[in-house]
Design a protein around this motif. Structure first.
Motif, PDB file in Angstrom:
ATOM      1  N   GLN A  51      77.499  -2.917  16.584  1.00  0.00           N
ATOM      2  CA  GLN A  51      78.558  -3.698  15.946  1.00  0.00           C
ATOM      3  C   GLN A  51      78.081  -4.152  14.576  1.00  0.00           C
ATOM      4  N   PHE A  52      78.968  -4.082  13.584  1.00  0.00           N
ATOM      5  CA  PHE A  52      78.625  -4.584  12.250  1.00  0.00           C
ATOM      6  C   PHE A  52      78.731  -6.105  12.274  1.00  0.00           C
ATOM      7  N   VAL A  53      77.752  -6.789  11.725  1.00  0.00           N
ATOM      8  CA  VAL A  53      77.864  -8.249  11.615  1.00  0.00           C
ATOM      9  C   VAL A  53      77.806  -8.635  10.140  1.00  0.00           C
ATOM     10  N   SER A  54      78.735  -9.481   9.720  1.00  0.00           N
ATOM     11  CA  SER A  54      78.725  -9.889   8.312  1.00  0.00           C
ATOM     12  C   SER A  54      77.937 -11.171   8.104  1.00  0.00           C
ATOM     13  N   ASN A  67      66.299 -10.470  13.119  1.00  0.00           N
ATOM     14  CA  ASN A  67      67.037  -9.827  12.027  1.00  0.00           C
ATOM     15  C   ASN A  67      66.228  -8.633  11.517  1.00  0.00           C
ATOM     16  N   CYS A  68      66.579  -7.428  12.024  1.00  0.00           N
ATOM     17  CA  CYS A  68      65.841  -6.229  11.607  1.00  0.00           C
ATOM     18  C   CYS A  68      66.864  -5.183  11.163  1.00  0.00           C
ATOM     19  N   ALA A  69      67.726  -5.567  10.239  1.00  0.00           N
ATOM     20  CA  ALA A  69      68.829  -4.700   9.818  1.00  0.00           C
ATOM     21  C   ALA A  69      68.503  -3.929   8.534  1.00  0.00           C
ATOM     22  N   GLY A  70      67.238  -3.680   8.279  1.00  0.00           N
ATOM     23  CA  GLY A  70      66.875  -2.848   7.119  1.00  0.00           C
ATOM     24  C   GLY A  70      67.401  -3.449   5.827  1.00  0.00           C
ATOM     25  N   LEU A  71      68.084  -2.637   5.028  1.00  0.00           N
ATOM     26  CA  LEU A  71      68.632  -3.143   3.766  1.00  0.00           C
ATOM     27  C   LEU A  71      69.634  -4.261   4.019  1.00  0.00           C
ATOM     28  N   GLY A  72      70.380  -4.133   5.112  1.00  0.00           N
ATOM     29  CA  GLY A  72      71.381  -5.151   5.472  1.00  0.00           C
ATOM     30  C   GLY A  72      70.734  -6.483   5.827  1.00  0.00           C
ATOM     31  N   ALA A  73      69.469  -6.454   6.250  1.00  0.00           N
ATOM     32  CA  ALA A  73      68.782  -7.691   6.656  1.00  0.00           C
ATOM     33  C   ALA A  73      68.679  -8.656   5.488  1.00  0.00           C
ATOM     34  N   GLU A  75      70.784  -8.948   3.011  1.00  0.00           N
ATOM     35  CA  GLU A  75      72.098  -9.585   2.805  1.00  0.00           C
ATOM     36  C   GLU A  75      72.331 -10.666   3.843  1.00  0.00           C
ATOM     37  N   LEU A  76      71.989 -10.364   5.094  1.00  0.00           N
ATOM     38  CA  LEU A  76      72.223 -11.339   6.168  1.00  0.00           C
ATOM     39  C   LEU A  76      71.378 -12.596   5.978  1.00  0.00           C
ATOM     40  N   ALA A  77      70.218 -12.439   5.337  1.00  0.00           N
ATOM     41  CA  ALA A  77      69.327 -13.589   5.140  1.00  0.00           C
ATOM     42  C   ALA A  77      69.475 -14.179   3.737  1.00  0.00           C
ATOM     43  N   VAL A 165      69.187  12.341   4.239  1.00  0.00           N
ATOM     44  CA  VAL A 165      69.017  11.406   3.122  1.00  0.00           C
ATOM     45  C   VAL A 165      68.930  10.002   3.702  1.00  0.00           C
ATOM     46  N   GLY A 166      67.999   9.219   3.218  1.00  0.00           N
ATOM     47  CA  GLY A 166      67.863   7.855   3.717  1.00  0.00           C
ATOM     48  C   GLY A 166      67.429   6.913   2.613  1.00  0.00           C
ATOM     49  N   ALA A 167      67.483   5.625   2.917  1.00  0.00           N
ATOM     50  CA  ALA A 167      67.043   4.615   1.953  1.00  0.00           C
ATOM     51  C   ALA A 167      65.906   3.821   2.583  1.00  0.00           C
ATOM     52  N   ARG A 168      64.769   3.812   1.918  1.00  0.00           N
ATOM     53  CA  ARG A 168      63.643   3.014   2.426  1.00  0.00           C
ATOM     54  C   ARG A 168      63.929   1.539   2.081  1.00  0.00           C
ATOM     55  N   PRO A 169      64.050   0.683   3.087  1.00  0.00           N
ATOM     56  CA  PRO A 169      64.430  -0.724   2.813  1.00  0.00           C
ATOM     57  C   PRO A 169      63.221  -1.508   2.282  1.00  0.00           C
ATOM     58  N   GLY A 194      59.974  -0.816   3.656  1.00  0.00           N
ATOM     59  CA  GLY A 194      59.939   0.289   2.687  1.00  0.00           C
ATOM     60  C   GLY A 194      59.706   1.637   3.351  1.00  0.00           C
ATOM     61  N   GLY A 195      58.767   2.396   2.819  1.00  0.00           N
ATOM     62  CA  GLY A 195      58.479   3.740   3.344  1.00  0.00           C
ATOM     63  C   GLY A 195      57.432   3.746   4.434  1.00  0.00           C
ATOM     64  N   SER A 196      57.176   2.597   5.062  1.00  0.00           N
ATOM     65  CA  SER A 196      56.118   2.536   6.091  1.00  0.00           C
ATOM     66  C   SER A 196      56.596   1.872   7.375  1.00  0.00           C
ATOM     67  N   GLY A 197      57.907   1.858   7.582  1.00  0.00           N
ATOM     68  CA  GLY A 197      58.445   1.121   8.726  1.00  0.00           C
ATOM     69  C   GLY A 197      58.033   1.666  10.074  1.00  0.00           C
ATOM     70  N   VAL A 198      57.814   2.970  10.148  1.00  0.00           N
ATOM     71  CA  VAL A 198      57.401   3.545  11.431  1.00  0.00           C
ATOM     72  C   VAL A 198      55.939   3.176  11.678  1.00  0.00           C
ATOM     73  N   THR A 199      55.135   3.360  10.645  1.00  0.00           N
ATOM     74  CA  THR A 199      53.705   3.050  10.751  1.00  0.00           C
ATOM     75  C   THR A 199      53.493   1.587  11.152  1.00  0.00           C
TER      76      THR A 199
HETATM   77  C1  LIG Z   1      62.899   9.932   3.382  1.00  0.00           C
HETATM   78  C2  LIG Z   1      62.177   8.853   4.127  1.00  0.00           C
HETATM   79  C3  LIG Z   1      60.892   9.097   4.575  1.00  0.00           C
HETATM   80  C4  LIG Z   1      60.194   8.117   5.276  1.00  0.00           C
HETATM   81  N1  LIG Z   1      58.942   8.406   5.732  1.00  0.00           N
HETATM   82  C5  LIG Z   1      58.264   7.470   6.431  1.00  0.00           C
HETATM   83  C6  LIG Z   1      56.959   7.745   6.934  1.00  0.00           C
HETATM   84  O1  LIG Z   1      56.412   8.830   6.739  1.00  0.00           O
HETATM   85  N2  LIG Z   1      56.319   6.782   7.627  1.00  0.00           N
HETATM   86  C7  LIG Z   1      56.880   5.556   7.851  1.00  0.00           C
HETATM   87  O2  LIG Z   1      56.251   4.726   8.470  1.00  0.00           O
HETATM   88  N3  LIG Z   1      58.120   5.259   7.390  1.00  0.00           N
HETATM   89  C8  LIG Z   1      58.815   6.182   6.687  1.00  0.00           C
HETATM   90  N4  LIG Z   1      60.061   5.894   6.189  1.00  0.00           N
HETATM   91  C9  LIG Z   1      60.543   4.506   6.266  1.00  0.00           C
HETATM   92  C10 LIG Z   1      61.184   4.120   7.564  1.00  0.00           C
HETATM   93  O3  LIG Z   1      62.201   5.040   7.907  1.00  0.00           O
HETATM   94  C11 LIG Z   1      61.768   2.708   7.365  1.00  0.00           C
HETATM   95  O4  LIG Z   1      60.758   1.818   6.929  1.00  0.00           O
HETATM   96  C12 LIG Z   1      62.345   2.212   8.686  1.00  0.00           C
HETATM   97  O5  LIG Z   1      63.399   3.025   9.100  1.00  0.00           O
HETATM   98  C13 LIG Z   1      62.832   0.772   8.530  1.00  0.00           C
HETATM   99  O6  LIG Z   1      63.293   0.377   9.785  1.00  0.00           O
HETATM  100  P1  LIG Z   1      64.303  -0.812   9.952  1.00  0.00           P
HETATM  101  O7  LIG Z   1      64.663  -0.840  11.387  1.00  0.00           O
HETATM  102  O8  LIG Z   1      63.736  -2.037   9.298  1.00  0.00           O
HETATM  103  O9  LIG Z   1      65.571  -0.409   9.074  1.00  0.00           O
HETATM  104  P2  LIG Z   1      66.577   0.799   9.274  1.00  0.00           P
HETATM  105  O10 LIG Z   1      65.902   1.977   9.872  1.00  0.00           O
HETATM  106  O11 LIG Z   1      67.263   0.947   7.960  1.00  0.00           O
HETATM  107  O12 LIG Z   1      67.594   0.264  10.374  1.00  0.00           O
HETATM  108  C14 LIG Z   1      68.438  -0.827  10.103  1.00  0.00           C
HETATM  109  C15 LIG Z   1      69.671  -0.704  10.963  1.00  0.00           C
HETATM  110  O13 LIG Z   1      70.456  -1.886  10.814  1.00  0.00           O
HETATM  111  C16 LIG Z   1      71.813  -1.522  10.651  1.00  0.00           C
HETATM  112  N5  LIG Z   1      72.509  -2.565   9.881  1.00  0.00           N
HETATM  113  C17 LIG Z   1      72.325  -2.904   8.595  1.00  0.00           C
HETATM  114  N6  LIG Z   1      73.140  -3.941   8.249  1.00  0.00           N
HETATM  115  C18 LIG Z   1      73.829  -4.258   9.373  1.00  0.00           C
HETATM  116  C19 LIG Z   1      74.823  -5.235   9.658  1.00  0.00           C
HETATM  117  N7  LIG Z   1      75.254  -6.110   8.741  1.00  0.00           N
HETATM  118  N8  LIG Z   1      75.337  -5.285  10.930  1.00  0.00           N
HETATM  119  C20 LIG Z   1      74.907  -4.426  11.876  1.00  0.00           C
HETATM  120  N9  LIG Z   1      73.948  -3.477  11.659  1.00  0.00           N
HETATM  121  C21 LIG Z   1      73.429  -3.395  10.415  1.00  0.00           C
HETATM  122  C22 LIG Z   1      71.757  -0.190   9.908  1.00  0.00           C
HETATM  123  O14 LIG Z   1      72.971   0.525  10.105  1.00  0.00           O
HETATM  124  C23 LIG Z   1      70.568   0.466  10.583  1.00  0.00           C
HETATM  125  O15 LIG Z   1      70.961   1.135  11.750  1.00  0.00           O
HETATM  126  C24 LIG Z   1      60.793   6.858   5.501  1.00  0.00           C
HETATM  127  C25 LIG Z   1      62.092   6.613   5.065  1.00  0.00           C
HETATM  128  C26 LIG Z   1      62.780   7.600   4.371  1.00  0.00           C
HETATM  129  C27 LIG Z   1      64.188   7.313   3.913  1.00  0.00           C
END
Ligand SMILES: Cc1cc2nc3c(=O)[nH]c(=O)nc-3n(C[C@H](O)[C@H](O)[C@H](O)COP(=O)(O)OP(=O)(O)OC[C@H]3O[C@@H](n4cnc5c(N)ncnc54)[C@H](O)[C@@H]3O)c2cc1C
Length: 214
Positions: A51-54, A67-73, A75-77, A165-169, A194-199
């Protein structure tokens, strides 16, 4: 920290490279890994509601909010310090590659990485600071395949299976921090990886467990 980490001999380097390192590290096939995590979460009794939360105030069915909503996090905070770093990958049929390759260029629109995952190989990539568009760029995709094919010519004619295609938050530093909502509900922020979220995921998750109210 990697036990078999060693410098490459000159014969192991692709043309044009002056140095490199060799090691065995785990590679994650993201769709497979995320399915595994989801299964594990459900088996532990978790349920998922998408569900989207504003606003974080909309959430009313949890004793703790994380709050682990990536880029959206951000905005929420109401944290304006988040920015996207756009990345693009091309997934091709695997022509027989079993070893990964990654060039350490840092932030660059011309990254080179080759990640074999059995039947397919993920080819990268790009890292474009501040670019929010998630639209596939065919010119960048062609350039990715060309760069990777210079390292391993078998990739030049490999059939393309998908574009990703993705956005590193991204934030200047990761935010893992305990907070409290106005009504007293505990809130934990976990974003900006950022680009290290999995690690960083298991370490951050462990830290969050430590921040949970007892
Ligand atoms: C091309 C690329 C390569 C990468 N390579 C690596 C790598 O080699 N090693 C590594 O460790 N990391 C890597 N990353 C980074 C990694 O993917 C991210 O750091 C990680 O996905 C961040 O996780 P997250 O859960 O914080 O955010 P996200 O994965 O962005 O997930 C956030 C979720 O919250 C949801 N959301 C956002 N706002 C709202 C809202 N208002 N209401 C409800 N839901 C919402 C989004 O839809 C999404 O599903 C890479 C990223 C990219 C794009």
């Amino acid at each position: 920290m990697l036990p078999d980490f060693r410098e490459c001999s000159p014969g192991e380097l692709p043309a044009g490279f002056e140095g490199g390192y060799r090691s065995t590290v785990p590679l994650i096939d993201m769709p497979v890994y995320l399915q595994y995590l989801l299964r594990r979460f459900r088996e532990a009794g978790g349920t998922v509601q998408q569900q989207f939360v504003s606003s974080l105030d909309e959430i009313d069915d949890g004793s703790v909010i994380v709050n682990c909503a990536g880029l959206g996090a951000g905005e929420l905070a109401a944290d304006g310090s988040m920015r996207p770093i756009r990345g693009q990958h091309v997934v091709v049929k695997n022509p027989g590659i079993t070893e990964f390759f990654s060039e350490d260029t840092g932030l660059s629109p011309d990254l080179v990485c080759i990640y074999p995952h059995g039947e397919t190989v993920v080819l990268g990539g790009t890292a474009i600071d501040g670019e929010p568009s998630l639209r596939e760029d065919p010119v960048a995709a062609r350039a990715i395949v060309e760069r990777c094919a210079e390292i391993d010519p078998r990739l030049a004619k490999a059939a393309i299976v998908a574009h990703r295609v993705g956005a590193r938050p991204t934030r200047s530093e990761v935010r893992v921090e305990a907070d409290v909502r106005e009504d007293g509900v505990p809130l934990i922020h976990n974003y900006g990886h950022g680009g290290s979220g999995v690690t960083l995921s298991w370490g951050c998750a462990r830290e969050i467990v430590g921040l949970l109210p007892s």
